[in-house]
Design an enzyme around this catalytic site. Structure first.
Site, short mmCIF file in Angstrom:
data_model
loop_
_atom_site.label_atom_id
_atom_site.label_comp_id
_atom_site.label_asym_id
_atom_site.label_seq_id
_atom_site.Cartn_x
_atom_site.Cartn_y
_atom_site.Cartn_z
N ALA A 97 -6.74 6.47 -1.16
CA ALA A 97 -7.84 7.18 -1.82
C ALA A 97 -8.63 8.00 -0.82
CB ALA A 97 -8.77 6.18 -2.51
N VAL A 98 -8.97 9.22 -1.19
CA VAL A 98 -9.83 10.09 -0.39
C VAL A 98 -10.94 10.62 -1.29
CG1 VAL A 98 -9.97 12.22 0.96
CG2 VAL A 98 -7.95 10.76 1.17
N GLU A 130 3.72 3.21 -6.30
CA GLU A 130 3.82 3.84 -7.61
C GLU A 130 2.91 5.06 -7.64
OE1 GLU A 130 2.89 0.38 -7.72
OE2 GLU A 130 4.89 -0.41 -8.14
N ASN A 135 0.97 13.76 -10.77
CA ASN A 135 0.20 13.91 -9.54
C ASN A 135 1.06 14.63 -8.49
OD1 ASN A 135 -1.46 13.71 -7.31
ND2 ASN A 135 -2.01 11.56 -7.67
N TYR A 142 4.06 12.24 -0.38
CA TYR A 142 5.01 11.14 -0.16
C TYR A 142 6.39 11.67 0.23
CZ TYR A 142 1.32 8.46 -2.45
OH TYR A 142 0.12 7.88 -2.78
#
Length: 200
Positions: A97-98, A130, A135, A142
């Site tokens: 998370a950012v 996951e 997204n 990734y």
């Protein structure tokens, strides 16, 4: 001389808990509660990383309204979170998370790089996670690290009803992985330097 903002990457501690819950709420709508984060801190199989940045606009002459306290003396802001679980030979990445104000600056790439480095140091063989098919930014990130699709979990995300793509990255001890990581780290440094950020 140009001012550079120094980012601090460190293990998440109890002092970060309130900020971690707030960031979790902002990014995920409340994936984990405070007690959930406390359980992770107590687990030897959980690796939690915190990414801190100085408060924005923190010049020496800038003071908190109505006080004589300079902004630069305030605690650093938690702007990123990462977490994986060690399960046998696997690093299962649970959180990346950012803070929205710091997105698209390479900080997600920095957090993922750091989690994978930690997994390698723990002698883990592969990593999984996951992600929502919608997204695209996360998928591109990734893929940059060599993750590929290994399956789907149907109707996994309650907020949208979307499936989850299961991504997998093997060979964490291989020379090819070392090269991927070295290339990604150089890109991270260049991206941060271009916007006057560096890792402290």
């Amino acid at each position: 001389m140009k001012a550079v903002t120094v980012l601090k990457l460190k293990p998440l501690k109890a002092e970060h808990l309130s900020a971690a819950v707030a960031l979790d709420q902002l990014c995920f709508g409340g994936l984990w509660t405070r007690s959930g984060y406390e359980r992770e801190l107590d687990s030897p199989n959980s690796q939690l990383l915190a990414l801190e940045a100085p408060p924005k606009g923190g010049k020496k002459e800038t003071f908190l309204e109505g006080t004589g306290v300079p902004i630069t003396s305030l605690p650093n802001c938690l702007v990123g979170l990462g977490c994986f679980w060690s399960i046998l030979e696997e690093a299962h990445i649970i959180i990346l998370a950012v803070h929205p104000d710091y997105q698209r600056q390479g900080l997600g790439q920095l957090l993922l790089y750091s989690l994978l480095q930690d997994a390698k140091q723990r002698n883990l063989e592969w990593a999984t996670l996951e992600v929502k098919p919608s997204n695209q930014a996360a998928l591109a990130l990734y893929q940059k690290f060599g993750f590929t699709e290994a399956g789907r979990r149907r109707n996994y995300y309650k907020d949208t009803g979307e499936d989850a793509l299961i991504l997998w990255r093997g060979g964490l001890k291989s020379p090819e992985f070392e090269k991927t990581m070295a290339d990604c780290y150089q890109e991270i440094k260049q991206r941060l330097a271009a916007i006057d950020l560096e890792i402290g």
